[in-house]
Design a protein around this motif. Structure first.
Motif, mmCIF file in Angstrom:
data_model
loop_
_atom_site.group_PDB
_atom_site.id
_atom_site.type_symbol
_atom_site.label_atom_id
_atom_site.label_comp_id
_atom_site.label_asym_id
_atom_site.label_seq_id
_atom_site.Cartn_x
_atom_site.Cartn_y
_atom_site.Cartn_z
ATOM 1 N N PRO A 143 -4.254 -1.336 3.885
ATOM 2 C CA PRO A 143 -3.538 -1.621 4.618
ATOM 3 C C PRO A 143 -4.643 -2.923 5.796
ATOM 4 N N THR B 87 -4.223 -0.263 11.499
ATOM 5 C CA THR B 87 -4.161 0.023 12.469
ATOM 6 C C THR B 87 -3.926 1.091 14.191
ATOM 7 N N LEU C 62 0.749 5.257 0.595
ATOM 8 C CA LEU C 62 -0.159 5.618 1.233
ATOM 9 C C LEU C 62 -0.477 7.567 0.248
ATOM 10 N N TRP D 98 -5.694 5.853 6.852
ATOM 11 C CA TRP D 98 -5.998 4.326 5.796
ATOM 12 C C TRP D 98 -5.695 3.472 6.427
ATOM 13 N N ASP D 99 -5.109 3.788 7.220
ATOM 14 C CA ASP D 99 -4.035 1.710 7.984
ATOM 15 C C ASP D 99 -5.118 1.950 9.473
ATOM 16 N N ASP E 129 -11.073 3.718 6.082
ATOM 17 C CA ASP E 129 -10.872 4.627 5.015
ATOM 18 C C ASP E 129 -11.747 5.192 4.512
ATOM 19 N N PRO F 195 -2.562 4.356 13.180
ATOM 20 C CA PRO F 195 -0.490 4.229 14.051
ATOM 21 C C PRO F 195 -0.594 5.368 14.382
ATOM 22 N N HIS G 60 -0.087 -8.506 12.270
ATOM 23 C CA HIS G 60 0.792 -7.445 13.278
ATOM 24 C C HIS G 60 -0.278 -8.212 14.736
ATOM 25 N N PHE H 48 1.261 -0.943 -0.211
ATOM 26 C CA PHE H 48 -0.092 0.011 -0.306
ATOM 27 C C PHE H 48 0.818 1.460 -0.074
ATOM 28 N N PRO I 290 -1.044 -5.891 3.917
ATOM 29 C CA PRO I 290 -0.959 -4.526 3.288
ATOM 30 C C PRO I 290 -1.019 -4.589 1.578
#
Length: 355
Positions: free
Chosen positions: A265, A128, A4, A125-126, A221, A130, A270, A2, A261
Motif C-alpha cells: 500500500p 499510512t 495484508l 505494511w501500510d 515494510d 493506521p 489518501h 493488497f 494500493p
C-alpha cells in the motif's frame, strides 16, 4: 488490491520450500554459539524473492534466509551479499539484525543460506501507519527519513564495502541491468509501456552522479520499529543493496507517495493532512536537510526510473510464478499487477519529460 493477511505472520513451510531440518540443526550446532535444539520451522508469508523462515528453539528464535530452489537467473538471489552488507552496516551503527552464520554449501539444505537474529518489534505494511495515533505519525515518518539519510552518509569504504559495487554511472548500469532482466525473462512476456521506458530512460539520465551505499528496497515494510516508540530498530531485506546513487535510492523510498494500493500500500488516494502525514515536499526537504543539500534535482527522473525498476521486479515475480518457483503464496496477485505497474512507470516518465 493488497492482501495484508497474505503478507504478515508465518505459515507452515510450503511444500516447495521444505528441506532437511535435521541437517540445518546440525549445521547450527556447529556454527552458532550457544545454539541448542531441537528446532521448529515456520515460513514467513511475506518476502517474494528469497524464502525466509523463523527457526524456533526452546531458548530463542532465529531467522533463516535462503536462495529459492529451482532454476534461477544469473546473479540473482545472492544471499551472501546480504549477509556481508548487514554485518558491515551494523558495525557502522545502522540498526540491523545480527548475522550469526552464512552457509555456502548446497549439500546442507539444498541452497546457500544465512541465519540472523530475530528482532522483536513492529512491521507496518501500510505507509499510512493506521495503528499509530495521528499525533505520532510525523515522528514515524521522521524516523524513516533519518534512517535512510543515515545509510546514505555511511562511509562505505571505511565500512569495508569499497568493492561492493562500482562508483558512478549508477543510473546507466541499473537501467541496463533491469532492461536485461526484463528482456531475458521470456516466460513473463513483454509490455508496451516497459518497451517505451527501455528506450527513453537511457536518454534522460540526470547529471547527479554521487555514490553511496544504497539499500535498493527501502520501504516501510522492510523496517522493524520499536515496540512502543517511533524508532527504527532494524532495516531488513538487503538483497538489492549495492554502491549506488542516493538520488536513486531515495527516489525508490519516495515511491510510497506515488503508489496506489497495489502489492504494497502506498499513499495515493489518501488525505495526507487529515492523517497528519507529512507532504511529499516536506519529506523531501527533511532528507535534503539531513544530507546537506538545497534540493534534489532529477527527482522526477528518479521516480520514473524506480517505478520502471519496480515493474521489472514484479515482471520477475510473474516469471517465477509461471515457472513454479515463486517464494510467496500471493505471487499470482503480484504477477497480475505487472501491467498496472508498467503503466504507472510510463506515466511518471511522461511527467519527467518523456514523449
Amino acid at each position: 488490491m493488497f492482501d495484508l493477511d497474505a503478507q504478515t505472520g508465518t505459515t507452515p513451510v510450503r511444500d516447495a520450500h521444505r528441506f532437511d531440518e535435521a541437517a540445518l540443526a546440525h549445521w547450527m550446532a556447529d556454527h552458532i554459539a550457544d545454539f541448542e535444539g531441537p528446532i521448529q520451522l515456520e515460513q514467513f508469508k511475506g518476502g517474494q524473492s528469497n524464502p525466509t523462515y523463523v527457526v524456533r528453539t526452546p531458548s530463542r528464535s532465529y531467522v533463516l534466509r535462503r536462495k529459492p530452489p529451482g532454476v534461477l537467473l544469473k546473479g540473482a538471489h545472492a544471499i551472501q551479499r546480504e549477509a556481508r552488507v548487514i554485518g558491515a552496516v551494523g558495525a557502522a551503527g545502522l540498526p540491523v539484525p545480527t548475522i550469526f552464520g552464512l552457509c555456502t554449501d548446497d549439500n546442507v539444505i539444498g541452497t546457500w543460506f544465512y541465519v540472523m537474529e530475530l528482532v522483536e518489534g513492529r512491521i507496518f505494511w501500510d505507509a499510512t501507519f493506521p495503528d499509530v495515533p495521528a499525533a505520532d505519525r510525523p515522528a514515524y515518518f521522521d524516523a524513516m527519513n533519518a534512517t535512510i539519510a543515515g545509510l546514505h552518509t555511511i562511509d562505505h569504504r571505511a565500512a569495508g564495502l569499497g568493492d561492493y559495487g562500482r562508483e558512478g554511472g549508477f543510473f546507466a548500469r541499473q537501467i541496463a541491468l533491469w532492461t536485461r532482466q526484463y528482456l531475458a525473462d521470456e516466460d513473463a512476456g513483454r509490455d508496451p509501456a516497459m518497451d517505451r521506458l527501455v528506450e527513453w530512460l537511457p536518454t534522460a539520465i540526470p547529471a547527479d552522479d554521487r555514490s553511496c551505499l544504497a539499500h535498493g528496497d527501502f520501504r516501510v515494510d522492510n523496517l522493524i520499529f520499536h515496540p512502543d516508540e517511533p524508532k527504527v530498530i532494524a532495516v531488513l531485506d538487503w538483497e538489492l543493496s549495492t554502491i549506488g546513487n542516493p538520488l536513486a535510492d531515495f527516489g525508490y523510498h519516495l515511491m510510497m507517495y506515488h503508489m496506489p494500493p497495489v502489492i504494497v500500500p502506498g499513499l495515493v488516494g489518501h488525505d495526507l493532512p487529515s492523517l497528519n502525514i507529512p507532504s511529499e515536499s516536506d519529506y523531501v526537504a527533511s532528507y535534503c536537510r539531513r544530507m546537506g543539500l538545497k534540493n534534489l534535482s532529477g527527482l522526477d527522473f528518479s521516480l520514473a526510473f524506480n517505478l520502471f525498476r519496480f515493474a521489472a521486479i514484479v515482471h520477475g515475480v510473474k516469471g517465477r510464478y509461471l515457472r513454479g518457483n515463486a517464494a510467496n503464496a500471493d505471487a499470482k496477485q503480484r504477477a497480475d499487477a505487472f501491467p498496472e505497474m508498467a503503466a504507472l512507470a510510463w506515466n511518471q516518465a511522461r511527467r519527467a519529460g518523456a514523449t
